[in-house]
Design an enzyme around this catalytic site. Structure first.
Site, PDB file in Angstrom:
ATOM      1  N   TYR A   9      -2.096  -0.716  11.065  1.00  0.00           N
ATOM      2  CA  TYR A   9      -2.229  -1.386   9.755  1.00  0.00           C
ATOM      3  C   TYR A   9      -1.028  -1.070   8.863  1.00  0.00           C
ATOM      4  O   TYR A   9      -0.354  -1.966   8.359  1.00  0.00           O
ATOM      5  CB  TYR A   9      -3.528  -0.959   9.052  1.00  0.00           C
ATOM      6  N   LYS A  23       2.061  -3.432   7.279  1.00  0.00           N
ATOM      7  CA  LYS A  23       2.324  -3.569   5.841  1.00  0.00           C
ATOM      8  C   LYS A  23       3.772  -3.161   5.547  1.00  0.00           C
ATOM      9  O   LYS A  23       4.458  -3.794   4.747  1.00  0.00           O
ATOM     10  CB  LYS A  23       1.353  -2.711   5.015  1.00  0.00           C
ATOM     11  N   THR A  53       0.825  -1.214   0.000  1.00  0.00           N
ATOM     12  CA  THR A  53       0.000   0.000   0.000  1.00  0.00           C
ATOM     13  C   THR A  53       0.857   1.262   0.000  1.00  0.00           C
ATOM     14  O   THR A  53       1.985   1.259   0.509  1.00  0.00           O
ATOM     15  CB  THR A  53      -0.899  -0.031   1.261  1.00  0.00           C
ATOM     16  N   ASP A  54       0.275   2.350  -0.470  1.00  0.00           N
ATOM     17  CA  ASP A  54       0.959   3.651  -0.405  1.00  0.00           C
ATOM     18  C   ASP A  54       1.091   4.138   1.040  1.00  0.00           C
ATOM     19  O   ASP A  54       1.903   5.026   1.328  1.00  0.00           O
ATOM     20  CB  ASP A  54       0.231   4.704  -1.254  1.00  0.00           C
ATOM     21  N   GLU A  55       0.307   3.550   1.938  1.00  0.00           N
ATOM     22  CA  GLU A  55       0.321   4.031   3.331  1.00  0.00           C
ATOM     23  C   GLU A  55       1.637   3.762   4.049  1.00  0.00           C
ATOM     24  O   GLU A  55       1.871   4.319   5.119  1.00  0.00           O
ATOM     25  CB  GLU A  55      -0.809   3.379   4.120  1.00  0.00           C
TER      26      GLU A  55
HETATM   27  P1  NAD Z   1      -9.842  -7.296   2.113  1.00  0.00           P
HETATM   28  O1  NAD Z   1      -9.868  -7.055   3.574  1.00  0.00           O
HETATM   29  O2  NAD Z   1     -11.059  -7.031   1.303  1.00  0.00           O
HETATM   30  O3  NAD Z   1      -9.435  -8.826   1.841  1.00  0.00           O
HETATM   31  C1  NAD Z   1      -8.413  -9.480   2.548  1.00  0.00           C
HETATM   32  C2  NAD Z   1      -8.598 -10.990   2.373  1.00  0.00           C
HETATM   33  O4  NAD Z   1      -7.522 -11.652   3.057  1.00  0.00           O
HETATM   34  C3  NAD Z   1      -9.901 -11.516   2.978  1.00  0.00           C
HETATM   35  O5  NAD Z   1     -10.538 -12.397   2.076  1.00  0.00           O
HETATM   36  C4  NAD Z   1      -9.439 -12.255   4.232  1.00  0.00           C
HETATM   37  O6  NAD Z   1     -10.282 -13.344   4.583  1.00  0.00           O
HETATM   38  C5  NAD Z   1      -8.054 -12.718   3.819  1.00  0.00           C
HETATM   39  N1  NAD Z   1      -7.153 -12.957   4.951  1.00  0.00           N
HETATM   40  C6  NAD Z   1      -6.871 -12.136   5.985  1.00  0.00           C
HETATM   41  N2  NAD Z   1      -5.996 -12.717   6.835  1.00  0.00           N
HETATM   42  C7  NAD Z   1      -5.714 -13.939   6.304  1.00  0.00           C
HETATM   43  C8  NAD Z   1      -4.872 -15.009   6.699  1.00  0.00           C
HETATM   44  N3  NAD Z   1      -4.161 -14.954   7.838  1.00  0.00           N
HETATM   45  N4  NAD Z   1      -4.800 -16.111   5.921  1.00  0.00           N
HETATM   46  C9  NAD Z   1      -5.529 -16.181   4.760  1.00  0.00           C
HETATM   47  N5  NAD Z   1      -6.354 -15.216   4.350  1.00  0.00           N
HETATM   48  C10 NAD Z   1      -6.440 -14.097   5.102  1.00  0.00           C
HETATM   49  O7  NAD Z   1      -8.589  -6.494   1.566  1.00  0.00           O
HETATM   50  P2  NAD Z   1      -8.342  -5.815   0.144  1.00  0.00           P
HETATM   51  O8  NAD Z   1      -8.839  -4.430   0.178  1.00  0.00           O
HETATM   52  O9  NAD Z   1      -8.782  -6.739  -0.911  1.00  0.00           O
HETATM   53  O10 NAD Z   1      -6.743  -5.744   0.166  1.00  0.00           O
HETATM   54  C11 NAD Z   1      -5.965  -6.805  -0.363  1.00  0.00           C
HETATM   55  C12 NAD Z   1      -4.493  -6.451  -0.247  1.00  0.00           C
HETATM   56  O11 NAD Z   1      -4.233  -5.244  -0.953  1.00  0.00           O
HETATM   57  C13 NAD Z   1      -4.011  -6.208   1.183  1.00  0.00           C
HETATM   58  O12 NAD Z   1      -2.722  -6.744   1.303  1.00  0.00           O
HETATM   59  C14 NAD Z   1      -3.990  -4.689   1.313  1.00  0.00           C
HETATM   60  O13 NAD Z   1      -3.022  -4.295   2.246  1.00  0.00           O
HETATM   61  C15 NAD Z   1      -3.599  -4.303  -0.092  1.00  0.00           C
HETATM   62  N6  NAD Z   1      -4.029  -2.966  -0.558  1.00  0.00           N
HETATM   63  C16 NAD Z   1      -5.347  -2.597  -0.458  1.00  0.00           C
HETATM   64  C17 NAD Z   1      -5.749  -1.377  -0.985  1.00  0.00           C
HETATM   65  C18 NAD Z   1      -7.196  -0.926  -0.933  1.00  0.00           C
HETATM   66  O14 NAD Z   1      -7.497   0.202  -1.295  1.00  0.00           O
HETATM   67  N7  NAD Z   1      -8.142  -1.768  -0.519  1.00  0.00           N
HETATM   68  C19 NAD Z   1      -4.802  -0.523  -1.582  1.00  0.00           C
HETATM   69  C20 NAD Z   1      -3.472  -0.926  -1.645  1.00  0.00           C
HETATM   70  C21 NAD Z   1      -3.101  -2.161  -1.146  1.00  0.00           C
HETATM   71  O1  DAU Z   2      -4.165   3.882   0.461  1.00  0.00           O
HETATM   72  C1  DAU Z   2      -4.349   2.510   0.364  1.00  0.00           C
HETATM   73  C2  DAU Z   2      -5.196   2.036   1.519  1.00  0.00           C
HETATM   74  O2  DAU Z   2      -6.527   2.488   1.261  1.00  0.00           O
HETATM   75  C3  DAU Z   2      -5.181   0.523   1.714  1.00  0.00           C
HETATM   76  O3  DAU Z   2      -3.892   0.130   2.073  1.00  0.00           O
HETATM   77  C4  DAU Z   2      -6.175   0.094   2.799  1.00  0.00           C
HETATM   78  O4  DAU Z   2      -6.223  -1.327   2.858  1.00  0.00           O
HETATM   79  C5  DAU Z   2      -7.545   0.632   2.441  1.00  0.00           C
HETATM   80  O5  DAU Z   2      -8.471   0.317   3.472  1.00  0.00           O
HETATM   81  C6  DAU Z   2      -7.477   2.145   2.237  1.00  0.00           C
HETATM   82  O6  DAU Z   2      -7.177   2.832   3.476  1.00  0.00           O
HETATM   83  P1  DAU Z   2      -7.946   4.173   3.917  1.00  0.00           P
HETATM   84  O7  DAU Z   2      -7.875   4.242   5.395  1.00  0.00           O
HETATM   85  O8  DAU Z   2      -7.480   5.330   3.124  1.00  0.00           O
HETATM   86  O9  DAU Z   2      -9.426   3.788   3.377  1.00  0.00           O
HETATM   87  P2  DAU Z   2     -10.891   3.938   4.009  1.00  0.00           P
HETATM   88  O10 DAU Z   2     -11.835   3.427   2.961  1.00  0.00           O
HETATM   89  O11 DAU Z   2     -11.011   3.375   5.370  1.00  0.00           O
HETATM   90  O12 DAU Z   2     -11.041   5.516   4.118  1.00  0.00           O
HETATM   91  C7  DAU Z   2     -10.800   6.379   3.020  1.00  0.00           C
HETATM   92  C8  DAU Z   2     -10.881   7.811   3.533  1.00  0.00           C
HETATM   93  O13 DAU Z   2     -12.253   8.099   3.884  1.00  0.00           O
HETATM   94  C9  DAU Z   2     -10.085   8.065   4.797  1.00  0.00           C
HETATM   95  O14 DAU Z   2      -9.540   9.372   4.726  1.00  0.00           O
HETATM   96  C10 DAU Z   2     -11.095   7.963   5.923  1.00  0.00           C
HETATM   97  C11 DAU Z   2     -12.372   8.472   5.282  1.00  0.00           C
HETATM   98  N1  DAU Z   2     -13.640   7.872   5.743  1.00  0.00           N
HETATM   99  C12 DAU Z   2     -13.712   6.518   5.865  1.00  0.00           C
HETATM  100  C13 DAU Z   2     -14.902   5.922   6.247  1.00  0.00           C
HETATM  101  C14 DAU Z   2     -15.001   4.413   6.396  1.00  0.00           C
HETATM  102  C15 DAU Z   2     -14.755   8.692   5.967  1.00  0.00           C
HETATM  103  O15 DAU Z   2     -14.701   9.921   5.838  1.00  0.00           O
HETATM  104  N2  DAU Z   2     -15.930   8.100   6.329  1.00  0.00           N
HETATM  105  C16 DAU Z   2     -16.065   6.744   6.485  1.00  0.00           C
HETATM  106  O16 DAU Z   2     -17.167   6.260   6.807  1.00  0.00           O
END
Ligand code: NAD
Ligand code: DAU
Length: 327
Positions: free
Chosen positions: A142, A146, A115-117
């Site tokens: 989190y 990562k 992630t960019d985080e």
């Molecule tokens: P998500 O929470 O929707 O899915 C995560 C999946 O991993 C789930 O199906 C969960 O059951 C599984 N999981 C968790 N712990 C596990 C374990 N110990 N063993 C096996 N399975 C396990 O997450 P997502 O949004 O699909 O993110 C997927 C990946 O991408 C993560 O590594 C996250 O850090 C990364 N990522 C997410 C975003 C975003 O915006 N959502 C952006 C950049 C990177």
């Molecule tokens: O940047 C990549 C990351 O993006 C991933 O690594 C994470 O897995 C993914 O969850 C996401 O993280 P954020 O914390 O940025 O995403 P989230 O959807 O939780 O929130 C996006 C923005 O919106 C954040 O600034 C918080 C705000 N927010 C979130 C929720 C759930 C609100 O204002 N209201 C809300 O109800």
């Protein structure tokens, strides 16, 4: 490469990846099915193993049978990591360690999704962006886990010659995203007749990318990326205007005819993420196809409207938890 092991394939990005990649590869998904995993997100006919990536013997066996591993599995929600960080350390750090040991033992290719985080955040009024060489400075449990997992991957490449790549991507949106996350939470709130919920002032900035564009980039790295390299993935271009959370929520409300309210802010809330994805654009010829966020949001709203069966069972429980925190 014919056979991919996809960890976390029942989650949001993993399931969308499987839908894209199964045209070209045989796929085995391993997923623990935490609250965030949903088998119904996967298409019929995909080989599925219900298991934990921290279980070394299971992972060893699955890795030995595959040609490459795409590692999505993680605890992914910042708000949860502020409440209960243990599972993040376990799955994100120990789980990645278990996978690294398995790919090292069986000499398999690994692509690690990050992630960019890991870079921390940027000033709201700045114009700078994260590059692949920006120093790590994670803010939440989190993002710290990562960051830790990325460091493990780099160490296993350098110390043991593991054939791995890493990608750091910005915020994804699209179908099959859990209703706890920002965009699906707002869409489903409005579909349930409730107001959308904006943390604090909503001045924070995220660099939104459609999940299919993220996964196309992952595929390009898997097939053409250089071993040992990290690639940033993000849809914006240098100089593009920043999009605040408030602007995103206003667009959703406008498209759906809903309203929003301000709720308690996230402690330690990261202010701005902006990615510089020049390297993957130049080196691998990747470019996003969804360049119009409004059109992508419209399509996503359409999906949640027509797939209530997929999210409805989770909604009330998630909202109860948010309400306990004034969110
Ligand atoms: P998500 O929470 O929707 O899915 C995560 C999946 O991993 C789930 O199906 C969960 O059951 C599984 N999981 C968790 N712990 C596990 C374990 N110990 N063993 C096996 N399975 C396990 O997450 P997502 O949004 O699909 O993110 C997927 C990946 O991408 C993560 O590594 C996250 O850090 C990364 N990522 C997410 C975003 C975003 O915006 N959502 C952006 C950049 C990177
Ligand atoms: O940047 C990549 C990351 O993006 C991933 O690594 C994470 O897995 C993914 O969850 C996401 O993280 P954020 O914390 O940025 O995403 P989230 O959807 O939780 O929130 C996006 C923005 O919106 C954040 O600034 C918080 C705000 N927010 C979130 C929720 C759930 C609100 O204002 N209201 C809300 O109800």
């Amino acid at each position: 490469m014919e056979h991919l092991l996809v960890t976390g394939g029942a989650g949001f990005i993993g399931a969308n990846f499987v839908r894209q990649a199964r045209q070209r590869y045989r796929i085995t998904v391993v997923d623990k099915l935490t609250y965030a995993g949903n088998r119904a997100s996967l298409p019929e006919g995909v080989e599925f193993v219900h298991g934990d990536i921290c279980e070394q013997p299971l992972i060893d066996e699955l890795v030995s049978a595959a040609d490459a591993v795409i590692h999505f599995a993680a605890e992914s929600h910042n708000d949860n990591s502020l409440r209960a960080p243990e599972a993040f350390v376990e799955s994100n750090i120990n789980g990645t360690f278990a996978l690294l040991e398995a790919v090292r033992k069986h000499d398999k290719r690994l692509h690690h999704i990050s992630t960019d985080e890991v870079f921390g955040d940027l000033q709201l009024d700045g114009t700078d962006a994260f590059t692949e060489t920006t120093a790590y400075n994670p803010s939440s449990p989190y993002s710290a886990t990562k960051a830790g997992s990325d460091h493990l991957v780099r160490a296993w490449v350098r110390s043991f010659g593991v054939r791995a790549t890493i990608s750091n991507c910005s915020n994804n949106y699209g179908p099959y995203q859990h209703v706890e996350k920002f965009i699906p939470r707002q869409i489903t709130n409005i579909l349930c007749g409730a107001p959308a919920k904006l943390y604090g002032t909503g001045a924070q900035v995220r660099d939104w990318i459609h999940v299919d564009d993220h996964n196309a980039a992952v595929m390009a790295i898997l097939e053409r990326g250089r071993i040992g390299e990290t690639y940033n993935i993000g849809a914006s271009l240098p100089g593009d205007p920043h999009v605040t959370n408030k602007e995103v929520i206003e667009t959703i409300c406008e498209l759906m005819g809903g309203t929003f309210e301000h709720v308690a802010d996230r402690p330690g809330h990261d202010q701005r993420y902006t990615m510089d994805a020049t390297k993957i654009r130049r080196e691998l010829g990747w470019a996003p196809r969804y360049t119009d966020l409004r059109a992508g949001l419209e399509q996503t709203i359409e999906w949640y409207t027509h797939n209530r069966w997929w999210w409805e069972a989770d909604k009330a429980g998630i909202e109860r938890r948010y309400a306990e925190r004034g969110q």
